[in-house]
Scaffold this active site. Sequence first.
Site, PDB file in Angstrom:
ATOM      1  N   ASP A 114     -12.182 -11.572   6.789  1.00 56.69           N
ATOM      2  CA  ASP A 114     -11.108 -10.748   5.563  1.00 56.69           C
ATOM      3  C   ASP A 114     -12.793  -9.507   5.325  1.00 56.69           C
ATOM      4  OD1 ASP A 114      -9.705  -9.489   3.314  1.00 56.69           O
ATOM      5  OD2 ASP A 114      -9.174 -11.698   3.017  1.00 56.69           O
ATOM      6  N   HIS A 131     -12.742 -11.001  -4.309  1.00 58.20           N
ATOM      7  CA  HIS A 131     -13.349  -9.737  -4.365  1.00 58.20           C
ATOM      8  C   HIS A 131     -14.140  -9.798  -4.944  1.00 58.20           C
ATOM      9  CE1 HIS A 131      -8.566  -9.428  -2.751  1.00 58.20           C
ATOM     10  NE2 HIS A 131      -8.835  -8.432  -1.602  1.00 58.20           N
ATOM     11  N   ARG A 180       0.731  -1.529  -0.296  1.00 59.14           N
ATOM     12  CA  ARG A 180      -0.194  -0.600   0.252  1.00 59.14           C
ATOM     13  C   ARG A 180       0.894   1.340   0.105  1.00 59.14           C
ATOM     14  NH1 ARG A 180      -3.768  -3.069  -1.497  1.00 59.14           N
ATOM     15  NH2 ARG A 180      -4.864  -4.287  -0.045  1.00 59.14           N
ATOM     16  N   LYS A 220      -2.391 -16.145   6.286  1.00 53.67           N
ATOM     17  CA  LYS A 220      -4.356 -15.593   5.703  1.00 53.67           C
ATOM     18  C   LYS A 220      -3.603 -17.071   3.847  1.00 53.67           C
ATOM     19  CE  LYS A 220      -2.148 -11.280   3.363  1.00 53.67           C
ATOM     20  NZ  LYS A 220      -3.265  -9.835   3.301  1.00 53.67           N
ATOM     21  N   HIS A 221      -4.692 -17.064   3.353  1.00 47.83           N
ATOM     22  CA  HIS A 221      -5.944 -17.131   3.946  1.00 47.83           C
ATOM     23  C   HIS A 221      -6.410 -18.773   4.212  1.00 47.83           C
ATOM     24  CE1 HIS A 221      -4.558 -13.658   1.055  1.00 47.83           C
ATOM     25  NE2 HIS A 221      -5.758 -13.285   1.777  1.00 47.83           N
ATOM     26  N   ARG A 277       1.912 -13.951  -4.702  1.00 51.30           N
ATOM     27  CA  ARG A 277       2.208 -13.684  -3.497  1.00 51.30           C
ATOM     28  C   ARG A 277       2.492 -14.722  -2.679  1.00 51.30           C
ATOM     29  NH1 ARG A 277      -4.145 -10.900  -2.769  1.00 51.30           N
ATOM     30  NH2 ARG A 277      -2.995 -10.612   0.265  1.00 51.30           N
TER      31      ARG A 277
END
EC number: 3.2.1.52
Length: 341
Positions: free
Chosen positions: A248, A176, A70, A163-164, A133
């Site tokens: 989440d 998402h 981020r 995660k996850h 990832r």
Amino acid sequence: MGPVMLDVEGFELDAEEREILAHPLVGGLILFTRNYHDPEQLRELVRQIRSSARNHLVIAVDQEGGRVQRFREGFTRLPAAQSFAALLGMDAGGKLAEEAGWLMACEMIAMDIDISFAPVLDVGHLSAAIGERSFHEEPENVLAMAKRFITGMQSAGMKATGKHFPGHGAVSADSHKETPRDPRPAAEIRRHDMLPFRELISYNMLDAVMPAHVVYSDVDPLPASGSPYWLKQVLRKELGFDGVIFSDDLSMEGAAILGSYAERGQAALDAGCDMILVCNNRKGAVSVLDNLSPIKAERVTRLYHKGVITRQELMASARWKQVSGELTALHERWQTHKAGQ
């Protein structure tokens, strides 16, 4: 400590956000790219959040590395998890992964941010949502790399979130955007995908877990993030996990199966989550706060960071300079490698 983790819109708080943060059910806040302009602004935003909140919030971010980082400009560019073993091998890659965990944690703690939701423990690169990832396509190697990364994080004073759960790596859909379904037999999920979680819990190296918004249709009709079976029976009872369970983001399409925002929040808490994330939808967040029964999330207070380093001290250190350069170089090598594939 309340069980709700929210977000804010911009570089500084508005009046409504200050009011919401003072709600007794708010126990955490997650920051996104839209909240970041430069390090000084970020530090001031965190200060505003701390001073406005009724509770001592857990402030979080997704600062994994690769495509999920981020805060970029002004911070070390962290390489994707896959790149460590893929380009450096397990030994050298593991050593640098440990340094990456340390550096990422130090850079966030210097901003007074408690946790980065890391590391990803999903196995393999098939999933559109996971891909690079994941550390590796073999669960034993995911475990080995994650142990190194977590060791680095914890040495800096940051708690680790795996995660996850029980594993998102084998489904191609992105939660998402939709509710992914994983039809594989339960035995395969337990043997393959759950191995990193199971082993890290046995080593007492996971402080928190974030479950997947995935339906494992051979096991349970509910997504793991809202499933008492996965969270209470498997994670708590079978694996003996006593850390924090996050939902989440309940705004993701994968959570829509659980009902309205208030229903999603209650379902996640009833299923065994300690803290629920409600992001990118102010109305949804307010609805959750208005309709949840009062509840305390005592486990979450374990997640405050333990670091004391300032940004100036960190960036002046020889270790930071060395590691930051190595990580930036690996990130650039990985971008070149991907472009050539």
